[in-house]
Design a protein around this motif. Structure first.
Motif, PDB file in Angstrom:
ATOM      1  N   THR A  94       0.692  -1.169  -0.064  1.00 27.83           N
ATOM      2  CA  THR A  94       0.098  -0.034  -0.144  1.00 27.83           C
ATOM      3  C   THR A  94       0.805   1.170  -0.017  1.00 27.83           C
ATOM      4  O   THR A  94       0.437   2.369   0.349  1.00 27.83           O
ATOM      5  N   ASN A  95       2.113   0.933  -0.364  1.00 29.56           N
ATOM      6  CA  ASN A  95       2.990   2.350  -0.409  1.00 29.56           C
ATOM      7  C   ASN A  95       3.207   3.053   0.977  1.00 29.56           C
ATOM      8  O   ASN A  95       2.869   4.255   1.185  1.00 29.56           O
ATOM      9  N   SER A  96       3.261   2.328   2.039  1.00 28.52           N
ATOM     10  CA  SER A  96       3.435   2.814   3.457  1.00 28.52           C
ATOM     11  C   SER A  96       2.275   3.690   3.862  1.00 28.52           C
ATOM     12  O   SER A  96       2.294   4.850   4.757  1.00 28.52           O
ATOM     13  N   ARG A  97       1.412   3.217   3.794  1.00 28.74           N
ATOM     14  CA  ARG A  97      -0.259   3.575   4.363  1.00 28.74           C
ATOM     15  C   ARG A  97      -0.371   2.740   5.740  1.00 28.74           C
ATOM     16  O   ARG A  97      -0.077   1.330   5.795  1.00 28.74           O
ATOM     17  N   PRO A  98      -1.095   3.357   6.608  1.00 29.82           N
ATOM     18  CA  PRO A  98      -1.425   2.512   7.579  1.00 29.82           C
ATOM     19  C   PRO A  98      -2.200   1.362   7.537  1.00 29.82           C
ATOM     20  O   PRO A  98      -2.980   1.244   6.657  1.00 29.82           O
ATOM     21  N   LEU A  99      -1.995   0.445   8.347  1.00 35.98           N
ATOM     22  CA  LEU A  99      -2.667  -0.909   8.194  1.00 35.98           C
ATOM     23  C   LEU A  99      -4.195  -0.817   8.785  1.00 35.98           C
ATOM     24  O   LEU A  99      -4.365  -0.020   9.712  1.00 35.98           O
ATOM     25  N   VAL A 100      -5.020  -1.507   8.227  1.00 38.37           N
ATOM     26  CA  VAL A 100      -6.409  -1.526   8.750  1.00 38.37           C
ATOM     27  C   VAL A 100      -6.676  -2.621   9.219  1.00 38.37           C
ATOM     28  O   VAL A 100      -6.297  -3.479   8.932  1.00 38.37           O
ATOM     29  N   THR A 101      -7.973  -2.646  10.257  1.00 39.05           N
ATOM     30  CA  THR A 101      -8.189  -3.818  10.747  1.00 39.05           C
ATOM     31  C   THR A 101      -9.726  -3.677  10.669  1.00 39.05           C
ATOM     32  O   THR A 101     -10.582  -3.169  10.801  1.00 39.05           O
ATOM     33  N   PRO A 102     -10.241  -4.959   9.934  1.00 37.99           N
ATOM     34  CA  PRO A 102      -9.508  -6.135   9.413  1.00 37.99           C
ATOM     35  C   PRO A 102      -9.057  -5.719   7.974  1.00 37.99           C
ATOM     36  O   PRO A 102      -9.675  -4.709   7.333  1.00 37.99           O
ATOM     37  N   PRO A 103      -8.153  -6.357   7.664  1.00 40.98           N
ATOM     38  CA  PRO A 103      -7.640  -6.249   6.495  1.00 40.98           C
ATOM     39  C   PRO A 103      -8.484  -6.326   5.052  1.00 40.98           C
ATOM     40  O   PRO A 103      -7.986  -5.929   3.794  1.00 40.98           O
ATOM     41  N   LEU A 104      -9.703  -7.272   5.221  1.00 37.11           N
ATOM     42  CA  LEU A 104     -10.524  -7.580   4.197  1.00 37.11           C
ATOM     43  C   LEU A 104     -11.752  -6.866   4.288  1.00 37.11           C
ATOM     44  O   LEU A 104     -11.945  -6.302   5.598  1.00 37.11           O
ATOM     45  N   PRO A 105     -12.409  -6.606   3.179  1.00 33.98           N
ATOM     46  CA  PRO A 105     -13.584  -5.708   3.358  1.00 33.98           C
ATOM     47  C   PRO A 105     -14.577  -6.338   4.168  1.00 33.98           C
ATOM     48  O   PRO A 105     -14.726  -7.804   4.387  1.00 33.98           O
ATOM     49  N   SER A 111      -7.571   5.206  -2.627  1.00 37.42           N
ATOM     50  CA  SER A 111      -6.197   5.095  -2.160  1.00 37.42           C
ATOM     51  C   SER A 111      -5.942   6.558  -1.439  1.00 37.42           C
ATOM     52  O   SER A 111      -4.954   6.539  -0.459  1.00 37.42           O
ATOM     53  N   ALA A 112      -6.805   7.302  -1.319  1.00 36.42           N
ATOM     54  CA  ALA A 112      -6.271   8.649  -0.699  1.00 36.42           C
ATOM     55  C   ALA A 112      -7.207   8.679   0.604  1.00 36.42           C
ATOM     56  O   ALA A 112      -7.001   9.631   1.584  1.00 36.42           O
ATOM     57  N   LEU A 113      -7.943   7.508   0.895  1.00 42.82           N
ATOM     58  CA  LEU A 113      -8.645   7.416   2.293  1.00 42.82           C
ATOM     59  C   LEU A 113      -7.654   7.367   3.325  1.00 42.82           C
ATOM     60  O   LEU A 113      -8.099   7.466   4.712  1.00 42.82           O
ATOM     61  N   LEU A 114      -6.506   6.887   3.105  1.00 49.09           N
ATOM     62  CA  LEU A 114      -5.282   6.751   4.123  1.00 49.09           C
ATOM     63  C   LEU A 114      -4.277   7.557   3.464  1.00 49.09           C
ATOM     64  O   LEU A 114      -3.813   7.442   2.375  1.00 49.09           O
ATOM     65  N   ASN A 115      -3.404   8.501   4.321  1.00 51.06           N
ATOM     66  CA  ASN A 115      -2.264   9.048   3.889  1.00 51.06           C
ATOM     67  C   ASN A 115      -1.182   8.174   4.268  1.00 51.06           C
ATOM     68  O   ASN A 115      -1.209   7.268   4.940  1.00 51.06           O
ATOM     69  N   LYS A 116       0.175   8.551   3.354  1.00 52.50           N
ATOM     70  CA  LYS A 116       1.158   7.754   3.370  1.00 52.50           C
ATOM     71  C   LYS A 116       1.993   8.056   4.710  1.00 52.50           C
ATOM     72  O   LYS A 116       1.959   9.331   5.001  1.00 52.50           O
ATOM     73  N   VAL A 117       2.563   7.161   5.348  1.00 50.59           N
ATOM     74  CA  VAL A 117       3.264   7.493   6.718  1.00 50.59           C
ATOM     75  C   VAL A 117       4.884   7.852   6.042  1.00 50.59           C
ATOM     76  O   VAL A 117       5.395   6.866   5.305  1.00 50.59           O
ATOM     77  N   GLN A 123       6.071   6.361  10.223  1.00 50.03           N
ATOM     78  CA  GLN A 123       6.463   4.985   9.422  1.00 50.03           C
ATOM     79  C   GLN A 123       7.020   4.244  10.683  1.00 50.03           C
ATOM     80  O   GLN A 123       6.678   3.243  10.778  1.00 50.03           O
ATOM     81  N   LEU A 124       7.817   4.844  11.416  1.00 51.21           N
ATOM     82  CA  LEU A 124       8.252   4.147  12.517  1.00 51.21           C
ATOM     83  C   LEU A 124       7.239   3.608  13.620  1.00 51.21           C
ATOM     84  O   LEU A 124       7.462   2.583  14.165  1.00 51.21           O
TER      85      LEU A 124
END
Length: 349
Positions: free
Chosen positions: A138-149, A224-230, A235-236
């Motif tokens: 996802t190009n360093s975007r935060p993880l979502v829970t759950p990862p599936l829809p 893809s813009a619903l989450l910003n890149k970190v 990122q750390l």
């Protein structure tokens, strides 16, 4: 045939899944005499539910007309599933591990504590690798829970036929010069396009009706813009959040005393550091805030882990169980047995 049956009877299937899932939580002796069989049933229901989600998602994608408004989480995860087969496979593997991890731990414990902790650490390492892969995809975007829809709601044929019958009856009544009853539905599904004409709002609630139709900034954003890149410290923070379960599991596996505070303090410190390194900004999206709120609530499980549970929570819960009615205390005692003996029973990752 099975796929068609599931898509046409979604509400009934969902109710059956919920009933079976609830049954595995309350049946007597769930975690003592038949813990492995009971947890196998629970894991099987979870996996079957995940398979049903995939069938229903496929059915929704084939529906004619414009798709209904979806939650930001579903829009985001569906975008990456459609864009990357690797994301779909990794997210599916991660979900399967999360549904079966307690079952694996139960099976390993029968071969001794050493084998149990090997399995626990291995599963946490595999989950961490999966999450790091998702972070890379996802190009360093935060993880979502759950990862599936999450499961989509699709119109069932019987419900659509009932709406058509109601509309035709109302149309006939209007042709005859009579007025429909107050509150009657006027929604009609067009046969050729599959689109539905919305029901008319209540005259006294027009403002709320109009506000519900207003598009927000997130509704018109690209998925893809619903989450910003970190980047940088953010990122750390995400990497620490991914590695924290591994660090805690390794520390617990090497600790010989359950009441030792060091593993608990180490795991909580890493999680707290991840939260502190995260930076809020004006560009924070609604989905991002939602995910961080979930992580904040999940930190409450630290009260049920390690030394804090052994030294504080356990005694309080056992005393509470003695004061409750026998039926309620029996269920609580079963869970106390689970929390006492299994790592994944209080895992939030």
């Amino acid at each position: 045939m099975y796929s068609d049956f599931i898509s046409k009877n979604q509400s009934s299937v969902t109710q059956i899944e919920s009933a079976l899932r609830s049954l595995t939580y309350i049946i007597p002796g769930r975690f003592r005499d038949a813990e492995l069989a009971s947890e196998s049933l629970h894991s099987s229901i979870q996996l079957l539910s995940m398979y049903h989600d995939s069938l229903l998602a496929r059915a929704v994608s084939k529906l004619p007309g414009m798709p209904k408004q979806q939650s930001p989480h579903n829009r985001y995860t569906k975008f990456w599933i459609q864009r990357s087969k690797f994301y779909r496979r990794i997210a599916t593997l991660l979900a399967m591990i999360q549904y079966t991890e307690l079952l694996w731990e139960m099976a390993a414990k029968r071969r001794g504590e050493r084998m149990r902790w090997r399995v626990v650490v291995t599963l946490e390492v595999v989950k961490a690798v999966c999450r790091l892969c998702l972070l890379k995809i996802t190009n360093s975007r935060p993880l979502v829970t759950p990862p599936l829809p999450e499961r989509d709601v699709i119109p069932e044929e019987e419900a659509a036929e009932d709406v058509e019958d109601e509309f035709e009856a109302e149309f006939a009544a209007e042709e005859a010069g009579s007025r429909p009853a107050p509150g009657a539905k006027k929604e009609y599904k067009m046969k050729r396009t599959g689109l539905s004409l919305p029901a008319l709002p209540n005259p006294g609630d027009i403002s709320s009706y109009l506000l519900s139709k207003v598009l927000t900034a997130d509704d018109i954003k690209a998925p893809s813009a619903l989450l910003n890149k970190v980047n940088g410290s953010a990122q750390l923070a995400e990497i620490l959040h991914v590695l924290q379960p591994v660090i805690y599991a390794v520390a617990m596996s090497r600790s010989k005393d359950k009441k030792d505070w060091r593993p608990w303090l180490l795991g909580l410190s890493v999680e707290y550091a991840a939260r502190q390194l995260r930076k809020d900004s004006l560009r924070t999206t609604a989905l991002e805030r939602e995910q961080w709120n979930k992580r904040g609530w999940a930190m409450g499980w630290w009260a049920m882990r390690g030394a804090f549970y052994e030294n504080v929570t356990k005694g309080f819960l056992h005393k509470t169980s003695e004061k409750l009615p026998s039926l309620v205390s029996g269920v609580l005692d079963d869970y106390l047995y689970l929390w006492d003996g299994y790592y994944f029973s209080t895992s939030s990752n």
